[in-house]
Structure formats: structure tokens, C-alpha cells
Design a protein around this motif. Structure first.
Motif, PDB file in Angstrom:
ATOM      1  N   ALA A 238       0.833  -1.212   0.000  1.00 10.46           N
ATOM      2  CA  ALA A 238       0.000   0.000   0.000  1.00 10.46           C
ATOM      3  C   ALA A 238       0.867   1.261   0.000  1.00 10.46           C
ATOM      4  N   ILE A 239       0.517   2.212  -0.861  1.00  9.58           N
ATOM      5  CA  ILE A 239       1.213   3.498  -0.902  1.00  9.58           C
ATOM      6  C   ILE A 239       0.671   4.342   0.251  1.00  9.58           C
ATOM      7  N   VAL A 240       1.581   4.881   1.067  1.00  3.98           N
ATOM      8  CA  VAL A 240       1.157   5.671   2.227  1.00  3.98           C
ATOM      9  C   VAL A 240       1.403   7.166   2.044  1.00  3.98           C
ATOM     10  N   CYS A 241       2.329   7.525   1.143  1.00  2.00           N
ATOM     11  CA  CYS A 241       2.630   8.939   0.918  1.00  2.00           C
ATOM     12  C   CYS A 241       3.543   9.082  -0.290  1.00  2.00           C
ATOM     13  N   ILE A 242       3.883  10.332  -0.571  1.00  2.00           N
ATOM     14  CA  ILE A 242       4.854  10.653  -1.621  1.00  2.00           C
ATOM     15  C   ILE A 242       5.940  11.516  -0.996  1.00  2.00           C
ATOM     16  N   VAL A 243       7.192  11.253  -1.352  1.00  2.88           N
ATOM     17  CA  VAL A 243       8.296  12.125  -0.965  1.00  2.88           C
ATOM     18  C   VAL A 243       8.889  12.663  -2.261  1.00  2.88           C
ATOM     19  N   GLU A 244       8.826  13.992  -2.399  1.00  2.00           N
ATOM     20  CA  GLU A 244       9.340  14.634  -3.602  1.00  2.00           C
ATOM     21  C   GLU A 244      10.781  15.064  -3.363  1.00  2.00           C
ATOM     22  N   ALA A 245      11.649  14.654  -4.273  1.00  2.00           N
ATOM     23  CA  ALA A 245      13.058  15.033  -4.207  1.00  2.00           C
ATOM     24  C   ALA A 245      13.483  15.465  -5.609  1.00  2.00           C
ATOM     25  N   MET A 246      13.878  16.715  -5.749  1.00  2.00           N
ATOM     26  CA  MET A 246      14.348  17.269  -7.011  1.00  2.00           C
ATOM     27  C   MET A 246      13.337  17.043  -8.146  1.00  2.00           C
ATOM     28  N   LYS A 247      12.092  17.368  -7.880  1.00  2.00           N
ATOM     29  CA  LYS A 247      10.992  17.285  -8.862  1.00  2.00           C
ATOM     30  C   LYS A 247      10.632  15.850  -9.245  1.00  2.00           C
ATOM     31  N   LEU A 248      11.142  14.868  -8.525  1.00  2.00           N
ATOM     32  CA  LEU A 248      10.745  13.479  -8.726  1.00  2.00           C
ATOM     33  C   LEU A 248       9.847  13.079  -7.563  1.00  2.00           C
ATOM     34  N   PHE A 249       8.659  12.568  -7.882  1.00  2.00           N
ATOM     35  CA  PHE A 249       7.688  12.197  -6.865  1.00  2.00           C
ATOM     36  C   PHE A 249       7.780  10.690  -6.629  1.00  2.00           C
ATOM     37  N   ASN A 250       8.275  10.317  -5.450  1.00  2.00           N
ATOM     38  CA  ASN A 250       8.529   8.923  -5.111  1.00  2.00           C
ATOM     39  C   ASN A 250       7.429   8.396  -4.201  1.00  2.00           C
ATOM     40  N   GLU A 251       6.709   7.366  -4.663  1.00  2.00           N
ATOM     41  CA  GLU A 251       5.659   6.762  -3.859  1.00  2.00           C
ATOM     42  C   GLU A 251       6.307   5.879  -2.803  1.00  2.00           C
ATOM     43  N   ILE A 252       5.885   6.066  -1.555  1.00  2.00           N
ATOM     44  CA  ILE A 252       6.439   5.307  -0.436  1.00  2.00           C
ATOM     45  C   ILE A 252       5.425   4.243  -0.029  1.00  2.00           C
ATOM     46  N   GLU A 253       5.858   2.984   0.000  1.00  2.00           N
ATOM     47  CA  GLU A 253       4.981   1.883   0.384  1.00  2.00           C
ATOM     48  C   GLU A 253       5.126   1.591   1.872  1.00  2.00           C
ATOM     49  N   ALA A 254       4.071   1.005   2.453  1.00  2.00           N
ATOM     50  CA  ALA A 254       4.060   0.707   3.885  1.00  2.00           C
ATOM     51  C   ALA A 254       5.106  -0.336   4.259  1.00  2.00           C
ATOM     52  N   GLU A 255       5.269  -1.357   3.427  1.00  2.00           N
ATOM     53  CA  GLU A 255       6.202  -2.465   3.661  1.00  2.00           C
ATOM     54  C   GLU A 255       5.890  -3.243   4.933  1.00  2.00           C
TER      55      GLU A 255
END
Length: 165
Positions: free
Chosen positions: A120-137
Motif C-alpha cells: 500500500a502506498i502511504v505517501c509521496i516524498v518529492e526530491a528534485m521534482k521526482l515524486f517517489n511513492e512510499i509503500e508501507a512495507e
């Protein structure tokens, strides 16, 4: 190709010096800095011989501002609530900006009390205009959201507390 942090450092050094013009070329990319009349330096990046793009100088925060921002952080909730062995921290895998949803007009991926599965994706962390989906794991229930939407997060910083199933 130069990294953005390297360009920022060069801009900072040129801005603090008496140099009026600076040029640097590497791997087909050309960096040219010009300043004058007390104005901030501007950057011209040439990625191909016929294409030029002007990028405004990036302001570098003063050390006092960085220290003040760090002192404004609330006490680490994870340290207080981690006494429960069933609580697991979901941490940020990178430095960036935390977003609870994919855009401002849609609901957050998860809220306090929601159940999550490892994929499940819990949030996004944006770094240098790249939006990275963070999974719960991890499988469990979101007990606490430790950061606010739009907040800067550090590598390894706890984002959520999850009570494992």
C-alpha cells in the motif's frame, strides 16, 4: 553533467567573490555565471550548442535559518510512543518534501486508523521534482502520522507509526 548541488555551490562561491563572469564546460554542458551591479548571479546552462536556458540564482539559506528550523521541530513522537513493541516506524528513504496525497484536491493515501498492507502506498516524498511513492512495507493499522503535508523530511525520519497485525 553537473548536479544541482554542485551548481548551487558554484553560484554561492561566485556570489561571495569579486568575480564578475565565470564559465565552465563539461560533457557538452556549459555553465556560465555573470553578475554585476550588486545583483545576484544568474546561470545560463547550455545543454546543446543551439539551446540556452536561463536559471535564476538559487538562494542558499543562512546557517542561522537552518538552526532555527531545526529548533522548531516538535519532540520526536516516535521516541515517546515506540515503547509498544508492536509499533513499527515507516521512515523516509530520502530527503525531500512529504505529501500525504498525489494532489491537493484528492484525499490522503492513509489516515490515522486506516489498515495498510505491505504494498500500500502511504505517501509521496518529492526530491528534485521526482515524486517517489512510499509503500508501507508492513501490514497493520496507522496509529500516528508524524509529519505534516508539505513538510521537509530527512533520510530515515519516521513518517508513520503502524501497529503490526
Amino acid at each position: 553533467m553537473l548536479k544541482i548541488q554542485e551548481i548551487r555551490e558554484i553560484i554561492k562561491l561566485i556570489d561571495q567573490s569579486s568575480i564578475e563572469k565565470f564559465s565552465y564546460e563539461v560533457d557538452g554542458a556549459k555553465l556560465e555565471l555573470k553578475k554585476g551591479n550588486g545583483q545576484k548571479a544568474s546561470t545560463i546552462v547550455e545543454t546543446a550548442p543551439s539551446i540556452q536556458q536561463e536559471i535564476p540564482a538559487v538562494p542558499v539559506p543562512k546557517i542561522e535559518e537552518v538552526i532555527a528550523l531545526q529548533q522548531e521541530k516538535p519532540a520526536d513522537l516516535a521516541a515517546v510512543q515506540i515503547e509498544d513493541p508492536n509499533l513499527i516506524k515507516i521512515t523516509s528513504p530520502m530527503v525531500g518534501t512529504f505529501y500525504s496525497a498525489s494532489s491537493p484536491d484528492v484525499p490522503a493515501y492513509v489516515q490515522k486508523g486506516d489498515s495498510v498492507k505491505p504494498e500500500a502506498i502511504v505517501c509521496i516524498v518529492e526530491a528534485m521534482k521526482l515524486f517517489n511513492e512510499i509503500e508501507a512495507e508492513v501490514s497493520g493499522e496507522i496509529v500516528e502520522i508524524l509529519v505534516k503535508d508539505g513538510q521537509l523530511v530527512e533520510y530515515g525520519q519516521p513518517l508513520f507509526l503502524v501497529r503490526a497485525n
